[in-house]
Scaffold this motif. Structure first.
Motif, PDB file in Angstrom:
ATOM      1  N   ILE A  88      39.430  42.465  26.237  1.00  0.00           N
ATOM      2  CA  ILE A  88      40.378  41.551  26.876  1.00  0.00           C
ATOM      3  C   ILE A  88      41.464  42.308  27.623  1.00  0.00           C
ATOM      4  O   ILE A  88      42.100  41.766  28.537  1.00  0.00           O
ATOM      5  N   GLU A  89      41.658  43.585  27.295  1.00  0.00           N
ATOM      6  CA  GLU A  89      42.724  44.356  27.936  1.00  0.00           C
ATOM      7  C   GLU A  89      42.421  44.651  29.396  1.00  0.00           C
ATOM      8  O   GLU A  89      43.333  44.971  30.164  1.00  0.00           O
ATOM      9  N   GLN A  90      41.164  44.567  29.791  1.00  0.00           N
ATOM     10  CA  GLN A  90      40.806  44.844  31.177  1.00  0.00           C
ATOM     11  C   GLN A  90      41.015  43.641  32.091  1.00  0.00           C
ATOM     12  O   GLN A  90      40.874  43.767  33.304  1.00  0.00           O
ATOM     13  N   PHE A  91      41.356  42.485  31.515  1.00  0.00           N
ATOM     14  CA  PHE A  91      41.451  41.268  32.320  1.00  0.00           C
ATOM     15  C   PHE A  91      42.816  40.631  32.124  1.00  0.00           C
ATOM     16  O   PHE A  91      43.374  40.636  31.031  1.00  0.00           O
ATOM     17  N   GLN A 109      29.870  47.210  31.757  1.00  0.00           N
ATOM     18  CA  GLN A 109      30.883  46.661  32.661  1.00  0.00           C
ATOM     19  C   GLN A 109      30.360  45.423  33.385  1.00  0.00           C
ATOM     20  O   GLN A 109      31.100  44.458  33.602  1.00  0.00           O
ATOM     21  N   LEU A 110      29.091  45.429  33.741  1.00  0.00           N
ATOM     22  CA  LEU A 110      28.517  44.242  34.375  1.00  0.00           C
ATOM     23  C   LEU A 110      28.471  43.066  33.399  1.00  0.00           C
ATOM     24  O   LEU A 110      28.683  41.913  33.795  1.00  0.00           O
ATOM     25  N   ARG A 111      28.184  43.350  32.156  1.00  0.00           N
ATOM     26  CA  ARG A 111      28.194  42.270  31.161  1.00  0.00           C
ATOM     27  C   ARG A 111      29.606  41.701  30.989  1.00  0.00           C
ATOM     28  O   ARG A 111      29.780  40.491  30.789  1.00  0.00           O
ATOM     29  N   LEU A 112      30.610  42.571  31.063  1.00  0.00           N
ATOM     30  CA  LEU A 112      31.988  42.083  30.994  1.00  0.00           C
ATOM     31  C   LEU A 112      32.307  41.198  32.196  1.00  0.00           C
ATOM     32  O   LEU A 112      32.972  40.156  32.055  1.00  0.00           O
ATOM     33  N   GLN A 155      19.614  35.349  37.454  1.00  0.00           N
ATOM     34  CA  GLN A 155      19.978  36.352  38.449  1.00  0.00           C
ATOM     35  C   GLN A 155      20.516  37.617  37.786  1.00  0.00           C
ATOM     36  O   GLN A 155      20.259  38.731  38.261  1.00  0.00           O
ATOM     37  N   PHE A 156      21.233  37.464  36.688  1.00  0.00           N
ATOM     38  CA  PHE A 156      21.746  38.638  35.989  1.00  0.00           C
ATOM     39  C   PHE A 156      20.605  39.428  35.353  1.00  0.00           C
ATOM     40  O   PHE A 156      20.660  40.669  35.307  1.00  0.00           O
ATOM     41  N   ARG A 196      31.029  34.003  28.254  1.00  0.00           N
ATOM     42  CA  ARG A 196      31.519  33.727  26.895  1.00  0.00           C
ATOM     43  C   ARG A 196      32.160  32.352  26.904  1.00  0.00           C
ATOM     44  O   ARG A 196      33.385  32.197  27.032  1.00  0.00           O
ATOM     45  N   GLY A 197      31.320  31.352  26.785  1.00  0.00           N
ATOM     46  CA  GLY A 197      31.806  29.983  26.865  1.00  0.00           C
ATOM     47  C   GLY A 197      32.789  29.632  25.778  1.00  0.00           C
ATOM     48  O   GLY A 197      33.744  28.873  26.003  1.00  0.00           O
ATOM     49  N   GLU A 198      32.601  30.204  24.565  1.00  0.00           N
ATOM     50  CA  GLU A 198      33.501  29.874  23.472  1.00  0.00           C
ATOM     51  C   GLU A 198      34.914  30.387  23.746  1.00  0.00           C
ATOM     52  O   GLU A 198      35.906  29.766  23.338  1.00  0.00           O
TER      53      GLU A 198
END
Length: 689
Positions: free
Chosen positions: A421-424, A362-365, A536-537, A374-376
Motif C-alpha cells: 500500500i505504500e507505493q500507492f 509490479q504488474l500484479r500490483l 488480457q492479463f 483486489r475487490g475486497e
C-alpha cells in the motif's frame, strides 16, 4: 594586367578594379574583342567565387559566434546558427580550396613567365565555371528555404544525384562534413543518452528546456557528472528527464524510416535510464563517504558504462567511424548498427526488469490497485468513504486527498494489506480558478472527487520505461471508470439491504427495477473483471514468461504491455469503436510504446453506459427518500427512471450486436449473452415499445 586578373580571381573583396577594362571605350583601345569576352568570363567566375566566399565568411566556423553577420539588405534576415550550417560551410570551403590553390599556382607561373596569355588563364580557370554556378544554386536553396539542422542531409542527398562528376564530388565532400555532426549526435544519444544540440538541429528534441548541466558540452561523449546524477535520482526527476525527448518528423531525413527513428529514441531513453541506476549511486556514495587508499574515485560512470557496454564500446565506435568514412550513404548499415545496439541494450534491460525489478510482481500490483483486482480492498474503501461522502456528493477541498488516503490506509489495515500500500496514494487536482489545465475524465462528468481522483504509483527503477506518465494516465482512466462501477454496485447492495430492512410492500415496481439494475451492473462488472482484465492479463503474463528465456526481448515486453493496455481500454469502451476494431499490434509503433500515446476518444457504448450509471445514481438516491407507497410525483419520477433505463438498455444491446462482428467478438459475445440471457431484455423492450 594579368597579375590584376589573378588577384581578382583570388580576391573576395566587393570592388574589382579590373572591371574597368570591360568598359567599351577602354576595352576597344587596349583589348581585342575576343579578349574582352574572355575577360568578362573571368570576371563572372570571380564574382561567383566572391559570392561563395562571402557566404563562407558569414556562416563559417571561424566567424561563428565571433562576428555579427552582415546583412546585404535591411530586410534580409540571417540564417539561424547551427553546427550543421557550419559543417556545410566547412565542406564548401574544402570544395573551393582547389580553385584558390590554382590561383596561387597561376600567380607563381606568371612571375616566372610574364608572357602568359589571357587565354591560358581562362583555360585553367574555366573548369570551375559550371561548379561555381552549381554551388551558388546549392547555397541559394539553403538561404531561401532556410534549411536548418538535420534537414540539410536530405537536401544534400537530393543534389547528390548529379550527372556532372565535379558537382557530384563537391556534394559528397560537403555531405561528408555534415555527416560528421550527425554521427556525433547519433553516437552520443545511442551510447550515452545525451548529445550536443545547442541550436535544436537533431531529429530528436527536448519537449521543454533542459536544466543546466544535463547535456554535456564536449561532443556528447562525456559521462554525466556525479552532481547531476544525484540530482535526478528520484522518480519524478527520472520521469521529467526521460520523457522530455520526442521525434521531430520534419527534421528526420526522408530516407530514414520512421521505425528507425523510433528505435533510436527508444535506445537513447533506455541508455538514459541506465544512468539513473540507484545501485551504482549507493556504491558511489559509500565510496565517497569512506575513501580507501588506492580506491579509484568517480566509479559511477565507469561502472555504469562497463555494465552496459563492456568491451563492445570500442567495437561500436569503430563502426560509427566506418560510417563516417563511407563514400556513399548506406541506410541499411545505419539500420543494422541501431539494431545491434538495441539488441544489446534490450538484453541488458530485460535481465534487470524481469529478474531484479520483479516485473511480474509490479504488474500484479498495477492490476490489484489500478484495475481493482483486489475487490475486497476497494469494497472496504467504499465503506470507509461512505460516511464522509468523499467520492460523490461533496465538492473537492484541500483535505479531500488526505481523507481519501486515510480511508485507503484504514481499508488496507482491515484486510491485512501490508507494504504494497505504500507505493500507492490518492491525489486530486489543485482547487484553483484555472480549470483549463485540468484534464477532465472521459468516464465521469462531475466536479466531485470520483471524476478527478488520481491514483499515484511510485515507480521503481528501471520500470519508468514501462510505466511512462501517459501510460499511468491511461491506467487512471481505467481506475476511475472501474471505481465508479464498483461504487454503483456497492450502492445497489446498500439499497437492497435498506429495502429489506424496511420490508417494502407497495413499491414492488421499485424492487423489480432495482433487481434489473443489479443484474446489469453485476454482469457488467463480471465482464470487465473476468472476461477483459483477467484474460488480457493472462496473455500479458504469458508473453513475459516466454521472454524470460529470451532476455533480448525487452522491447517485446514493452510492446505486449502497450497492447494489453490498448485492448483493455478498447474492451472497456474507453476507446472509440474505430480504434477497437483493428488489431492494436498492427497499428502501434515504438513511439506509442515508449510514450504511451493512446488517443482516447468518445465511444458510443461508453456514452450509453454513462447515461445508465447516472440513472442508477439518481435511482439510489430516490429510493432512499421515497415513501411506501409512492406519491403521485414520486410515481412519475420513477416511471422516468424505468423508461430511461429500458431505452438505454435497448440501445446498448443494439450497439453490442453490431460490435460483436469485429475482431473483439469473443468478450463482447460473452457480455451480450449475460446481459440478454434468453433474450429477456430485448423481448421486454420490444413489448414495451
Amino acid at each position: 594586367m594579368i597579375h590584376d586578373i589573378l588577384f581578382t580571381l583570388f580576391s573576395s573583396n566587393a570592388e574589382l578594379p579590373i572591371e574597368n577594362f570591360t568598359i567599351p571605350e577602354v576595352a576597344s583601345t587596349f583589348l581585342h574583342p575576343g579578349e574582352i569576352h574572355i575577360l568578362e568570363e573571368l570576371l563572372r567566375i570571380a564574382n561567383q567565387y566572391k559570392e561563395i566566399k562571402k557566404f563562407i565568411q558569414q556562416y563559417g566556423t571561424l566567424t561563428a559566434g565571433l562576428l555579427k553577420p552582415k546583412q546585404q539588405k535591411p530586410t534580409e534576415e540571417p540564417l539561424p546558427q547551427g553546427l550543421y550550417l557550419q559543417a556545410f560551410v566547412d565542406g564548401l570551403e574544402l570544395v573551393v580550396k582547389p580553385y584558390r590553390d590554382l590561383a596561387v599556382e597561376l600567380e607563381a607561373k606568371y612571375l616566372k613567365r610574364p608572357n602568359l596569355s589571357l587565354m591560358f588563364i581562362f583555360h585553367q580557370v574555366s573548369q570551375y565555371r559550371s561548379l561555381f554556378g552549381f554551388l551558388l544554386q546549392l547555397v541559394s536553396g539553403v538561404v531561401t528555404q532556410r534549411i536548418h539542422g538535420c534537414a540539410l542531409l536530405p537536401y544534400l542527398q537530393q543534389h547528390c544525384l548529379h550527372g556532372n562528376d565535379a558537382n557530384y564530388q563537391a556534394v559528397k565532400t560537403i555531405q561528408k562534413s555534415v555527416y560528421v555532426i550527425f554521427l556525433k549526435q547519433l553516437y552520443g544519444w545511442l551510447m550515452h543518452g545525451k548529445f550536443v544540440d545547442h541550436y535544436g538541429e537533431f531529429f530528436i528534441q527536448q519537449v521543454e528546456s533542459n536544466p543546466k548541466g544535463s547535456i554535456s558540452t564536449g561532443g556528447g561523449l562525456q559521462q554525466r557528472t556525479q552532481t547531476s546524477v544525484n540530482t535526478f535520482s528520484d522518480s519524478a526527476s527520472i520521469n521529467s528527464e526521460l520523457w522530455r525527448y520526442e521525434i521531430r518528423r520534419e527534421m528526420l531525413p526522408y530516407y530514414f524510416p520512421a521505425s528507425w527513428a523510433e528505435k533510436v529514441l527508444f535506445v537513447g531513453q533506455t541508455v538514459l535510464m541506465c544512468h539513473f541506476d540507484p545501485r551504482q549511486h549507493t556504491i558511489d556514495r559509500g565510496t565517497r563517504r569512506a575513501p580507501i587508499a588506492g580506491r579509484k574515485t568517480g566509479g559511477l560512470s565507469a561502472a555504469a558504462k562497463d555494465s552496459l557496454w563492456g568491451e563492445q564500446e570500442q567495437k561500436l565506435f569503430r563502426k560509427f567511424h566506418q560510417l563516417q568514412n563511407e563514400e556513399n550513404l548506406n541506410v541499411t548499415k545505419f539500420e543494422h548498427l541501431v539494431d545491434e545496439i538495441k539488441e544489446q541494450v534490450t538484453m541488458h534491460m530485460s535481465v534487470i526488469v524481469v529478474e531484479e525489478a520483479d516485473l511480474v510482481r509490479q504488474l500484479r500490483l498495477m492490476k490489484d490497485f489500478f484495475l481493482l483486482g483486489r475487490g475486497e480492498l476497494f469494497s472496504e474503501f467504499l465503506v470507509q468513504t461512505q460516511s464522509l461522502k468523499l467520492l460523490i456528493g461533496k465538492e473537492i477541498t484541500d483535505g479531500t486527498a488526505r481523507d481519501l488516503n486515510r480511508a485507503l490506509q484504514l481499508a488496507a489495515n482491515s484486510i491485512n494489506v501490508g507494504e504494497d500500500i505504500e507505493q500507492f496514494s490518492f491525489e486530486l487536482p489543485a482547487n484553483d480558478d484555472d480549470d483549463d489545465e485540468v484534464e477532465e475524465s472521459i468516464c465521469y462528468d462531475t466536479k466531485s472527487a470520483i471524476g478527478n481522483i488520481m491514483l499515484k504509483y511510485k515507480v521503481k527503477w528501471p520500470l519508468h520505461l514501462l510505466f511512462s506518465p501517459k501510460i499511468l494516465d491511461r491506467y487512471n482512466e481505467m481506475f476511475r471508470f472501474l471505481l465508479r462501477i464498483k461504487k454503483i454496485q456497492h450502492d445497489l447492495l446498500q439499497l437492497w439491504s435498506y429495502q429489506r430492512e424496511k420490508r417494502i410492500k407497495h413499491n414492488s415496481d421499485v424492487v423489480q427495477l432495482r433487481n434489473k439494475l443489479m443484474f446489469l451492473i453485476n454482469n457488467l462488472q463480471y465482464y470487465l473483471q473476468v472476461d477483459v482484465l483477467e484474460s488480457q492479463f493472462a496473455i500479458l503474463l504469458g508473453v513475459i514468461s516466454n521472454t524470460t528465456t529470451k532476455p533480448a526481448d525487452f522491447e517485446r515486453i514493452q510492446r505486449a504491455h502497450t497492447i494489453f493496455q490498448v485492448n483493455v481500454l478498447s474492451l472497456c469502451f474507453l476507446l472509440a469503436s474505430s480504434s477497437s476494431t483493428g488489431e492494436p499490434s498492427s497499428s502501434l509503433g515504438t513511439t506509442t510504446t515508449m510514450a504511451g500515446v493512446i488517443q482516447v476518444q468518445e465511444n458510443p457504448v461508453l456514452t450509453i453506459l454513462d447515461s445508465i450509471l447516472s440513472i442508477v445514481d439518481r435511482f439510489c438516491s430516490f429510493c432512499m427518500l421515497c415513501k411506501d407507497p409512492m406519491t403521485k410525483m414520486e410515481r412519475q419520477e420513477f416511471v422516468t427512471y424505468e423508461q430511461g433505463f429500458m431505452n438505454h438498455v435497448d440501445s446498448l444491446l443494439k450497439l453490442l450486436i453490431g460490435l460483436k462482428a469485429g475482431p473483439s467478438s469473443a468478450p463482447l459475445s460473452q457480455l451480450l449473452l449475460r446481459l440478454d440471457f434468453n433474450h429477456w431484455f430485448s423481448s421486454n423492450t420490444q413489448t414495451t415499445a
